[in-house]
Enzyme design. Structure first.
Site, PDB file in Angstrom:
ATOM      1  N   ARG A 137       0.828  -1.214   0.000  1.00 15.07           N
ATOM      2  CA  ARG A 137       0.000   0.000   0.000  1.00 15.07           C
ATOM      3  C   ARG A 137       0.856   1.255   0.000  1.00 15.07           C
ATOM      4  O   ARG A 137       1.877   1.308   0.674  1.00 15.07           O
ATOM      5  CB  ARG A 137      -0.849   0.052   1.275  1.00 15.07           C
ATOM      6  CG  ARG A 137      -1.968  -0.931   1.296  1.00 15.07           C
ATOM      7  CD  ARG A 137      -2.459  -1.077   2.716  1.00 15.07           C
ATOM      8  NE  ARG A 137      -3.766  -1.673   2.714  1.00 15.07           N
ATOM      9  CZ  ARG A 137      -4.880  -1.031   3.046  1.00 15.07           C
ATOM     10  NH1 ARG A 137      -4.830   0.218   3.427  1.00 15.07           N
ATOM     11  NH2 ARG A 137      -6.037  -1.637   3.003  1.00 15.07           N
ATOM     12  N   ARG A 180      -5.329   7.776  11.636  1.00 15.82           N
ATOM     13  CA  ARG A 180      -4.791   9.099  11.302  1.00 15.82           C
ATOM     14  C   ARG A 180      -5.744  10.144  11.858  1.00 15.82           C
ATOM     15  O   ARG A 180      -6.908   9.829  12.156  1.00 15.82           O
ATOM     16  CB  ARG A 180      -4.649   9.266   9.784  1.00 15.82           C
ATOM     17  CG  ARG A 180      -5.951   9.075   9.054  1.00 15.82           C
ATOM     18  CD  ARG A 180      -5.790   9.071   7.555  1.00 15.82           C
ATOM     19  NE  ARG A 180      -7.018   8.612   6.927  1.00 15.82           N
ATOM     20  CZ  ARG A 180      -7.112   8.202   5.678  1.00 15.82           C
ATOM     21  NH1 ARG A 180      -6.051   8.168   4.904  1.00 15.82           N
ATOM     22  NH2 ARG A 180      -8.262   7.821   5.186  1.00 15.82           N
ATOM     23  N   HIS A 236     -15.464   7.648  -1.482  1.00 18.64           N
ATOM     24  CA  HIS A 236     -14.510   8.608  -2.036  1.00 18.64           C
ATOM     25  C   HIS A 236     -15.120   9.996  -2.172  1.00 18.64           C
ATOM     26  O   HIS A 236     -14.556  11.000  -1.736  1.00 18.64           O
ATOM     27  CB  HIS A 236     -14.027   8.095  -3.398  1.00 18.64           C
ATOM     28  CG  HIS A 236     -13.113   9.043  -4.081  1.00 18.64           C
ATOM     29  ND1 HIS A 236     -13.570   9.963  -4.993  1.00 18.64           N
ATOM     30  CD2 HIS A 236     -11.798   9.263  -3.930  1.00 18.64           C
ATOM     31  CE1 HIS A 236     -12.551  10.687  -5.388  1.00 18.64           C
ATOM     32  NE2 HIS A 236     -11.474  10.286  -4.774  1.00 18.64           N
ATOM     33  N   TYR A 249      -1.684  45.613  10.909  1.00 12.61           N
ATOM     34  CA  TYR A 249      -2.978  44.992  10.650  1.00 12.61           C
ATOM     35  C   TYR A 249      -3.054  44.464   9.218  1.00 12.61           C
ATOM     36  O   TYR A 249      -2.247  44.831   8.362  1.00 12.61           O
ATOM     37  CB  TYR A 249      -4.129  45.981  10.897  1.00 12.61           C
ATOM     38  CG  TYR A 249      -4.183  47.131   9.913  1.00 12.61           C
ATOM     39  CD1 TYR A 249      -4.876  47.016   8.715  1.00 12.61           C
ATOM     40  CD2 TYR A 249      -3.523  48.329  10.184  1.00 12.61           C
ATOM     41  CE1 TYR A 249      -4.899  48.064   7.804  1.00 12.61           C
ATOM     42  CE2 TYR A 249      -3.546  49.378   9.282  1.00 12.61           C
ATOM     43  CZ  TYR A 249      -4.233  49.238   8.089  1.00 12.61           C
ATOM     44  OH  TYR A 249      -4.254  50.258   7.178  1.00 12.61           O
TER      45      TYR A 249
END
Ligand code: PEP
Ligand code: MG
Length: 882
Positions: free
Chosen positions: A94, A338, A454, A859
């Protein structure tokens, strides 16, 4: 022999090695370290991939030996041998990049299936059908991914066999059928490769690793990287992991889960699983999975273990986790964990809750919010009063509403979307190949697949509305029709998607701006406690100014006054001013414009009372207020030919003469900004008076007014500012004297030309403040037209990575940024503490804000809807500075 190490065994890695082992490799190593069950594995490093890419596809020296040794150690640890006739080892190969790129690269499962191992597997698992099923899946996957054999060749053979057996489902095929299919698949592979099909698993492993390396460079991965700003130089790691089987029968399963709901952030059970299924079945959305809660009944022990592991990993990583798991014959294995991708709303809720739970600090919470992601919260929703019936319902896969014309393929979506046309991409299911269409579509609708399919994952990451798995719709991509019951929609018909509820409507509905919730307000307030930069807005009317204030703007950093001149009811007076033949006529025309300007300023000042407002005096070249040269010439011609109305003709001719007189080949480098005011001092005089009158009127009416800051644009020479300052001060003082009033005000300048930055010390003598106009500064420093470049070469430059980012979107730190730094430093060398800001588009871009923070600006000013993003980004800039 090279000393470089390209292989790490599972027990050699941990979470800190993400750059080398990729997210997946480091993730499983870390899980192993903390005692979570993961299959044994080893990882080929990202370095090996990078060196291969840099070396024209040639592996670095020693890689093949190291893979063989890594495999030998894995065989030793598992007591199995790759592809062997007894106790065979099967592995998955993978991809695993440093930053997750879901589904963009390639994967090969069941490697090690061979004529030798198939029967051994059948015996070991007591399931012959299962063994042949794994084998045929492997041949197809390997053929497609490694040898680029078209997948339909295998699919056709499978369909033919099912037809011949008179069955509908793959699961109806017997072991003998599948054995036959393996034979056909081998033939297909052999034929496609001219007899070159390799059946040696070790050779297959090397080729599979190489295919994963290569998939780093495939087009969909490239598109994804570009969209997510992931550097192409990182490469992918390759994880070689012992296979565990979720498809061994009813005591096996595979699934994905999140430790919290990635759409809302609620601490609720969230995930999907499929009994008797393998790997990609869930994520690819090919079979519609079941909600995780149902796993409790089917596989109670594994379920409880999974829940415990989810909790453990969330505590360990101190963040919401997205996990993949497989249950093999009742035993749970985690394949990946994850930090979960989430919507902006969920990101805020999770961060806020984790602070309340004592898991992270407020500062960490701010670092968990990707400022650009907040855009999602600022997306529109469907007006609830629409009273329409939805025509279909799917899963609410990614929140927000989208209206667009239906298209059925990603290429058309990409083509039309890039032209700025709103389209909704409708697919049976999306695959990573559709990514270019997904990026530009307003929303995504699929007929198939779950919340982790997906389409759902990708759309959520992009903050794009998505309705997935709308089972009641039938899509015919050839005829380009979408059928729902007896309603048929064709390409080009308009639909509205509600990604928050999953409803689909067969017409365009009104959208309303989103609401900002408590978590949002809470975190933005924390950001305010941390940031150093002020955040103002660019606004030039009451509504925008009010919106900006509501979103937390601390004033206006740029009020462009040209829009006020362009209003239809004002153009006649403006034209009179331009066409005036002498100063008196011009003064008369300007006297007509003054009260109109004053009304506008009063509106803005009312919305912003108590805060500073920088009003920029007129900037664009005068021809912009006149008709176009070609159109005016044609009008004169037409009137001449008609030979009718003499007055109309005379007027048209006078206008044409003026248009010609004012015509410039490079108007952006021409008579605009301060240059115009130098030629027509009556204009700044009038504008200064209108500003003072408005400020006083608001003070009288509201008891409070704004901090008046008058700004001169496009200054290059200190003499220009000297002159203009005198004009403005004289006008203001005259107005105040006449009114017998007092008012604090300042006069400053934009720094938007390279010369201005380089001589900022000379200019600062006449300026109370600087505001960097990084739009013009980018245009003039790089020498690229802000009007044209993005339609031409600039796009190619970004695509081909000549430039990492579009410099009009995110500041070119090395060039334009250096000018900003010089400007600040030189300005303050004359006036320490000189107030400096930025009002170009970059003022709302998180990366640019990081730079402006370090450059010491006071700023940033940006469009109203980007104000909250800027507030977050400014806080993160401080926190990341360390
Ligand atoms: C700029 O140039 O950055 C700026 C803010 O001015 P404008 O975009 O109006 O030219
Ligand atoms: Mg400008």
């Amino acid at each position: 022999m090279s000393d470089d190490r390209y292989i790490y065994d599972l027990s050699d890695g941990d979470a800190s090695m993400k750059n080398l082992l990729g997210g997946k490799g480091a993730g499983v190593a870390e899980m192993n370290k903390v005692g979570v069950p993961v299959p044994d594995a080893f990882t080929v490093t990202t370095t090996a991939c990078v060196e291969t890419m840099n070396n024209g596809g040639q592996w670095p020296e020693g890689l093949d030996t190291q893979i063989a040794e890594g495999l030998a150690r894995l065989e030793e640890r598992t007591g199995r041998k790759l592809g062997a006739a007894e106790k065979p080892l099967l592995v998955s190969v993978r991809s695993g990049a440093v930053f997750s790129m879901p589904g963009m690269m390639d994967t090969i499962l069941n490697l090690g299936m061979s004529d030798d191992s198939v029967m051994a597997l059948a015996e070991e698992f007591g399931n012959e059908r299962f063994a042949w099923d794994c084998y045929r899946r492997f041949i197809q996957m390997y053929g497609e991914v490694v040898e680029s054999i078209p997948g339909h060749l295998y699919e056709d053979a499978l369909s033919e066999l099912k037809h011949a057996r008179g069955v509908e489902n793959d699961t109806d095929l017997t072991a003998a059928d599948l054995k036959e299919l393996v034979g056909s698949f081998k033939e297909i592979s052999n034929e496609a490769l001219g007899g070159e099909w390799t059946s040696d698993p070790r050779e297959q492993l090397n080729r599979a690793v190489n295919a994963v390396f290569k998939s780093w460079g495939n087009p969909r991965a490239e598109v994804y990287r570009r969209a997510n700003n992931i550097p192409a130089s990182l490469g992918t790691a390759v994880n070689i992991m012992q296979m565990v089987f979720g498809n061994r029968g009813d005591t096996s399963a595979t699934g994905v889960c999140f430790t919290r709901d990635p759409s809302t952030g609620e601490k609720a059970l969230y995930g999907e699983f499929l009994v008797n299924a393998q790997g990609e079945d869930v994520v690819a959305g090919i079979r519609t999975p079941r909600p995780l809660a149902e796993m409790q009944e089917v596989l109670p022990e594994a379920y409880q273990q999974l829940i415990d592991t989810m909790h453990k990993m969330e505590q360990h990583y101190r963040d919401m986790q997205d996990m993949e798991f497989t249950v093999e014959d009742g035993h749970l294995y985690l394949l990946q964990t994850r930090n979960g991708k989430r919507t902006a709303a969920a990101a805020l809720k999770v961060a806020s809750d984790l602070v309340d739970e004592g898991v992270i600090s407020k500062e960490e919470a701010l670092l968990r919010i990707e400022p650009a992601q907040l855009d999602q919260l600022l997306h529109p929703a469907i007006d609830p009063n629409h009273g329409k019936q939805s025509i279909a319902t799917g899963l609410p896969a990614s929140p927000g509403a989208a209206v667009g014309e239906v298209v059925f393929d990603a290429d058309t979506a990409a083509e039309r979307g890039e032209r700025g046309e709103p389209v909704v991409l409708v697919r049976f299911e999306t695959t990573p190949d559709d990514i270019h269409g997904v990026i530009v579509a307003q929303g995504i609708l699929t007929a198939h697949g779950g919340m982790t399919s997906h389409a759902a994952v990708v759309a959520r990451g992009m903050g794009k509305p998505c309705v997935a798995g709308a089972a009641g719709i039938k899509i015919d991509p050839v005829a380009k029709t979408l059928t729902i019951g007896d309603r048929v929609l064709n390409e080009g018909d308009v639909v509205t998607l509600d990604g928050t509820t999953g409803q689909v409507y067969g017409e365009a509905l009104d959208l309303i701006p989103p609401q900002i919730n408590e978590d949002f307000t809470r975190l933005v307030e924390w950001a305010d406690g941390v940031r150093r930069l002020g955040v103002r807005a660019n606004a030039d009317n009451f509504d925008d100014a009010s919106k900006a204030r509501e979103l937390g703007a601390e004033g206006i950093g740029l009020c462009r006054t040209e829009h006020m001149f362009m209003a239809q009811d004002r153009l006649p007076a403006v034209r009179k001013m331009i066409l005036a033949e002498n100063a008196d006529q011009r003064a008369a025309a300007l006297a007509e414009i003054l009260p109109m300007q004053q009304v506008d300023f009063e509106g803005i000042f009312t919305a912003m009372k108590g805060l500073p407002v920088t009003v920029r005096l007129l900037d664009p070249p005068l021809h912009e207020f006149l008709p176009n040269l070609v159109e005016q010439s044609l009008l004169v011609q037409r009137l001449e030919l008609q030979g009718g109305d003499a007055t109309a003709l005379a007027e048209a001719r006078q206008t044409l003469a003026q248009v010609k007189k004012l015509h410039e080949l490079n108007p952006m480098l021409g008579t605009r900004g301060v240059r115009l005011a130098m030629l027509y001092p009556e204009i700044p005089d009038m504008q200064a008076r209108a500003i003072v009158r408005a400020a006083l009127a608001v003070l009288d009416r509201e008891g409070e007014t704004v901090g008046v800051e008058i700004m001169i644009p496009l200054v290059a020479l200190s003499q220009e500012l000297d002159t203009q300052r005198q004009i403005v001060v004289a006008a203001v003082e005259d107005e105040l004297a006449k009114a017998g009033r007092q008012l604090d005000y300042t006069v400053g300048t934009m720094i938007e030309l390279p010369r201005a930055a380089l001589v900022a010390d000379q200019i600062a003598k006449y300026a109370d403040f600087f505001s960097f106009g990084t739009n013009d500064l980018t245009q003039t420093a790089i020498g690229i037209s802000r009007d044209d470049a993005e339609n031409g070469f600039l796009t190619t430059y970004v695509m081909e990575r000549v430039l990492e980012r579009n410099p009009f979107e995110s500041i070119d730190v090395d060039g334009v940024g250096a000018l900003v730094e010089i400007g600040v430093e030189k300005g303050r060398s004359v006036k320490p503490g000189l107030k400096t800001g930025v009002c170009g588009e970059h003022g709302g871009d998180p990366d640019s804000i990081t730079f402006f923070n370090s450059a010491g600006l006071d700023y940033v000013s940006c469009s109203p809807f980007r104000v909250p993003i800027a507030r977050f980004a400014a806080a993160r800039a401080v926190l990341n500075q360390g």
